[in-house]
Design a protein around this motif. Structure first.
Motif, short mmCIF file in Angstrom:
data_model
loop_
_atom_site.label_atom_id
_atom_site.label_comp_id
_atom_site.label_asym_id
_atom_site.label_seq_id
_atom_site.Cartn_x
_atom_site.Cartn_y
_atom_site.Cartn_z
N LEU A 24 -11.88 -8.26 -3.56
CA LEU A 24 -11.16 -7.41 -4.12
C LEU A 24 -11.95 -5.73 -3.90
N LEU A 25 -13.44 -5.80 -3.71
CA LEU A 25 -14.16 -4.56 -3.62
C LEU A 25 -13.77 -4.01 -2.35
N TYR A 26 -13.86 -4.83 -1.16
CA TYR A 26 -13.46 -4.43 0.08
C TYR A 26 -12.11 -3.78 0.15
N VAL A 27 -11.21 -4.45 -0.38
CA VAL A 27 -9.82 -3.94 -0.21
C VAL A 27 -9.72 -2.82 -1.11
N TYR A 28 -10.53 -2.44 -1.96
CA TYR A 28 -10.24 -1.13 -2.75
C TYR A 28 -11.16 -0.22 -1.82
N ILE A 29 -12.01 -0.60 -1.32
CA ILE A 29 -13.08 0.32 -0.48
C ILE A 29 -11.57 0.96 0.79
N LEU A 30 -11.23 0.06 1.46
CA LEU A 30 -10.41 0.39 2.37
C LEU A 30 -9.17 1.14 2.14
N SER A 31 -8.71 0.77 0.75
CA SER A 31 -7.58 1.68 0.26
C SER A 31 -8.10 3.34 -0.42
N ALA A 32 -9.26 3.08 -0.62
CA ALA A 32 -9.67 4.55 -1.12
C ALA A 32 -9.93 5.49 0.10
N MET A 33 -10.24 4.95 1.33
CA MET A 33 -10.49 5.39 2.37
C MET A 33 -9.21 6.00 3.05
N VAL A 34 -8.13 5.08 3.09
CA VAL A 34 -6.82 5.53 3.46
C VAL A 34 -6.26 6.53 2.56
N ASP A 35 -6.50 6.37 1.39
CA ASP A 35 -5.96 7.48 0.40
C ASP A 35 -6.76 8.80 0.76
N ALA A 36 -8.08 8.76 1.14
CA ALA A 36 -8.87 10.09 1.46
C ALA A 36 -8.13 10.66 2.77
N TRP A 37 -7.76 9.64 3.74
CA TRP A 37 -7.39 10.18 4.83
C TRP A 37 -6.02 10.75 4.69
N LEU A 38 -5.25 10.36 3.96
CA LEU A 38 -3.85 10.86 3.69
C LEU A 38 -3.87 12.03 3.04
N MET A 39 -4.77 11.96 2.06
CA MET A 39 -5.01 13.44 1.25
C MET A 39 -5.52 14.50 2.17
N TRP A 40 -6.56 14.33 3.01
CA TRP A 40 -6.98 15.31 3.95
C TRP A 40 -5.76 15.71 5.01
N ARG A 41 -5.09 14.89 5.53
CA ARG A 41 -4.03 15.31 6.21
C ARG A 41 -3.12 16.30 5.80
N GLY A 42 -2.53 15.76 4.49
CA GLY A 42 -1.51 16.77 3.81
C GLY A 42 -2.25 18.02 3.46
N LEU A 43 -3.70 18.18 2.94
CA LEU A 43 -4.47 19.35 2.55
C LEU A 43 -4.69 20.19 4.05
N LYS A 44 -5.01 19.56 5.09
CA LYS A 44 -5.06 20.37 6.25
C LYS A 44 -3.88 21.11 6.65
#
Length: 199
Positions: free
Chosen positions: A135-155
Protein backbone atom coordinates in the motif's frame (compact mmCIF):
# COMPACT_ATOMS: atom_id res chain seq x y z
CA UNK A 1 68.19 135.14 -16.92
CA UNK A 2 66.85 137.08 -19.90
CA UNK A 3 66.51 133.91 -21.92
CA UNK A 4 63.39 132.28 -23.09
CA UNK A 5 61.02 131.17 -20.55
CA UNK A 6 60.84 127.45 -20.53
CA UNK A 7 57.38 126.02 -20.71
CA UNK A 8 56.59 123.15 -18.47
CA UNK A 9 56.70 119.87 -20.36
CA UNK A 10 53.31 118.87 -21.70
CA UNK A 11 51.51 116.27 -19.66
CA UNK A 12 50.69 113.22 -21.66
CA UNK A 13 48.33 110.75 -20.14
CA UNK A 14 49.80 107.33 -20.12
CA UNK A 15 47.59 104.71 -21.75
CA UNK A 16 45.83 102.45 -19.27
CA UNK A 17 46.97 98.92 -19.81
CA UNK A 18 44.70 96.13 -18.52
CA UNK A 19 46.30 93.33 -16.60
CA UNK A 20 46.92 90.40 -18.89
CA UNK A 21 44.46 87.52 -18.26
CA UNK A 22 45.72 84.90 -15.88
CA UNK A 23 46.21 81.51 -17.54
CA UNK A 24 43.58 78.94 -16.53
CA UNK A 25 45.33 76.02 -14.93
CA UNK A 26 44.90 72.91 -17.01
CA UNK A 27 45.16 69.34 -15.78
CA UNK A 28 44.33 67.91 -12.38
CA UNK A 29 46.65 70.15 -10.40
CA UNK A 30 48.81 67.33 -9.12
CA UNK A 31 51.37 65.03 -10.63
CA UNK A 32 50.27 61.69 -12.00
CA UNK A 33 51.15 58.96 -9.52
CA UNK A 34 53.62 56.41 -10.59
CA UNK A 35 52.40 52.96 -11.43
CA UNK A 36 53.99 51.41 -8.36
CA UNK A 37 52.31 53.95 -6.10
CA UNK A 38 48.89 53.40 -7.70
CA UNK A 39 49.19 49.61 -7.42
CA UNK A 40 50.35 49.84 -3.82
CA UNK A 41 47.39 52.08 -2.95
CA UNK A 42 44.91 49.62 -4.50
CA UNK A 43 46.35 46.55 -2.83
CA UNK A 44 44.31 45.11 0.00
CA UNK A 45 45.35 42.15 2.08
CA UNK A 46 43.61 38.89 1.23
CA UNK A 47 43.77 37.81 4.84
CA UNK A 48 42.61 40.37 7.43
CA UNK A 49 44.92 41.32 10.25
CA UNK A 50 42.64 39.87 12.92
CA UNK A 51 41.25 36.69 11.42
CA UNK A 52 39.20 35.72 14.46
CA UNK A 53 37.41 39.06 14.60
CA UNK A 54 36.79 38.97 10.85
CA UNK A 55 35.36 35.44 11.05
CA UNK A 56 33.14 36.41 13.97
CA UNK A 57 31.88 39.46 12.09
CA UNK A 58 31.17 37.33 8.99
CA UNK A 59 29.20 34.84 11.12
CA UNK A 60 27.15 37.66 12.66
CA UNK A 61 26.40 39.08 9.20
CA UNK A 62 25.43 35.65 7.83
CA UNK A 63 23.14 34.96 10.79
CA UNK A 64 21.46 38.36 10.40
CA UNK A 65 20.93 37.64 6.69
CA UNK A 66 19.46 34.19 7.45
CA UNK A 67 17.12 35.65 10.07
CA UNK A 68 16.00 38.33 7.62
CA UNK A 69 15.32 35.72 4.91
CA UNK A 70 13.47 33.45 7.35
CA UNK A 71 11.21 36.28 8.51
CA UNK A 72 10.60 37.26 4.88
CA UNK A 73 9.54 33.70 4.05
CA UNK A 74 7.23 33.65 7.07
CA UNK A 75 5.45 36.92 6.24
CA UNK A 76 5.67 36.82 2.41
CA UNK A 77 8.02 39.80 1.91
CA UNK A 78 9.63 38.94 -1.45
CA UNK A 79 12.26 41.70 -1.26
CA UNK A 80 14.27 39.79 1.36
CA UNK A 81 13.54 36.21 0.30
CA UNK A 82 16.34 34.04 -1.07
CA UNK A 83 16.90 34.44 -4.82
CA UNK A 84 15.37 31.02 -5.58
CA UNK A 85 11.98 32.15 -4.20
CA UNK A 86 11.74 35.65 -5.72
CA UNK A 87 9.78 36.77 -8.73
CA UNK A 88 6.24 36.60 -10.07
CA UNK A 89 6.78 33.21 -11.76
CA UNK A 90 7.86 31.51 -8.52
CA UNK A 91 5.01 33.21 -6.66
CA UNK A 92 2.53 31.88 -9.23
CA UNK A 93 3.95 28.35 -8.86
CA UNK A 94 3.73 28.48 -5.06
CA UNK A 95 0.17 29.77 -5.09
CA UNK A 96 -0.89 27.16 -7.66
CA UNK A 97 0.63 24.29 -5.65
CA UNK A 98 -0.83 25.58 -2.39
CA UNK A 99 -4.29 26.00 -3.91
CA UNK A 100 -4.75 22.32 -4.78
CA UNK A 101 -4.93 19.19 -2.66
CA UNK A 102 -1.80 17.17 -3.45
CA UNK A 103 -1.31 13.52 -2.60
CA UNK A 104 2.33 14.33 -1.90
CA UNK A 105 1.55 16.58 1.05
CA UNK A 106 0.22 13.56 2.99
CA UNK A 107 3.16 11.34 2.07
CA UNK A 108 5.31 11.82 5.19
CA UNK A 109 2.54 11.23 7.78
CA UNK A 110 1.19 8.19 5.90
CA UNK A 111 4.67 6.77 5.35
CA UNK A 112 5.35 7.03 9.09
CA UNK A 113 2.05 5.22 9.86
CA UNK A 114 2.72 2.46 7.33
CA UNK A 115 6.28 1.92 8.57
CA UNK A 116 5.16 1.68 12.20
CA UNK A 117 2.40 -0.73 11.16
CA UNK A 118 4.88 -2.88 9.28
CA UNK A 119 7.30 -2.90 12.20
CA UNK A 120 4.59 -3.87 14.70
CA UNK A 121 3.04 -6.61 12.57
CA UNK A 122 6.24 -8.06 11.11
CA UNK A 123 6.45 -10.92 13.65
CA UNK A 124 2.79 -11.66 14.44
CA UNK A 125 1.08 -10.99 11.12
CA UNK A 126 3.50 -10.95 8.20
CA UNK A 127 0.63 -10.73 5.71
CA UNK A 128 -0.48 -7.41 7.21
CA UNK A 129 3.12 -6.13 7.15
CA UNK A 130 3.49 -7.10 3.50
CA UNK A 131 0.14 -5.53 2.61
CA UNK A 132 1.10 -2.27 4.35
CA UNK A 133 4.35 -2.18 2.39
CA UNK A 134 2.50 -2.73 -0.90
CA UNK A 135 0.00 0.00 0.00
CA UNK A 136 2.88 2.39 0.76
CA UNK A 137 4.44 1.76 -2.67
CA UNK A 138 1.07 2.20 -4.38
CA UNK A 139 0.62 5.50 -2.57
CA UNK A 140 4.10 6.67 -3.61
CA UNK A 141 3.37 5.88 -7.27
CA UNK A 142 -0.01 7.63 -7.03
CA UNK A 143 1.60 10.71 -5.49
CA UNK A 144 4.21 10.82 -8.28
CA UNK A 145 1.52 10.54 -10.98
CA UNK A 146 -0.47 13.28 -9.20
CA UNK A 147 2.62 15.54 -9.12
CA UNK A 148 3.25 14.93 -12.83
CA UNK A 149 -0.36 15.82 -13.70
CA UNK A 150 -0.12 18.91 -11.49
CA UNK A 151 3.06 20.08 -13.26
CA UNK A 152 1.62 19.44 -16.72
CA UNK A 153 -1.42 21.63 -16.06
CA UNK A 154 0.67 24.25 -14.25
CA UNK A 155 3.19 24.52 -17.07
CA UNK A 156 0.43 25.25 -19.59
CA UNK A 157 -0.88 28.06 -17.41
CA UNK A 158 2.65 29.42 -16.86
CA UNK A 159 3.37 29.52 -20.60
CA UNK A 160 0.02 31.21 -21.27
CA UNK A 161 0.61 33.84 -18.57
CA UNK A 162 4.38 34.54 -18.73
CA UNK A 163 5.60 33.01 -22.01
CA UNK A 164 8.00 30.14 -22.63
CA UNK A 165 11.15 32.28 -22.35
CA UNK A 166 10.27 33.68 -18.91
CA UNK A 167 10.29 30.28 -17.20
CA UNK A 168 13.54 29.67 -15.32
CA UNK A 169 15.20 26.28 -15.16
CA UNK A 170 14.34 23.95 -12.30
CA UNK A 171 10.75 25.14 -12.00
CA UNK A 172 9.29 21.62 -12.23
CA UNK A 173 11.41 20.40 -9.31
CA UNK A 174 10.51 23.55 -7.37
CA UNK A 175 6.78 22.79 -7.78
CA UNK A 176 7.06 19.05 -7.10
CA UNK A 177 9.17 19.45 -3.95
CA UNK A 178 6.67 21.98 -2.63
CA UNK A 179 3.81 19.60 -3.39
CA UNK A 180 5.50 16.86 -1.34
CA UNK A 181 6.01 19.08 1.72
CA UNK A 182 3.51 19.01 4.56
CA UNK A 183 1.54 22.24 4.18
CA UNK A 184 2.33 23.81 7.61
CA UNK A 185 6.07 23.27 7.09
CA UNK A 186 6.25 24.92 3.65
CA UNK A 187 8.53 27.92 3.27
CA UNK A 188 7.75 30.51 1.99
CA UNK A 189 4.54 30.25 4.00
CA UNK A 190 1.46 29.44 1.86
CA UNK A 191 -0.49 32.60 1.00
CA UNK A 192 -3.22 30.87 -1.03
CA UNK A 193 -5.91 28.72 0.59
CA UNK A 194 -7.09 25.42 -0.86
CA UNK A 195 -9.20 26.15 -3.92
CA UNK A 196 -7.93 29.75 -4.24
CA UNK A 197 -6.11 29.41 -7.56
CA UNK A 198 -4.11 32.42 -8.85
CA UNK A 199 -5.49 34.29 -11.84
Amino acid sequence: MFGRKQDPPPTVEAPVVDDPPQPVPSGKGRPTPRRKEAEARNKRPLVPADRRAAAKEARVRARAQRDLEYQAMRNGDERHMPARDRGPVRRFVRDSVDARWNLGEFFLPLAAVFLVLQFVTAQGAPVVAFASLILLYVYILSAMVDAWLMWRGLKKRLVAKFGETALPRGLAMYAVLRAFQVRPSRLPKPMAKHGQHPA
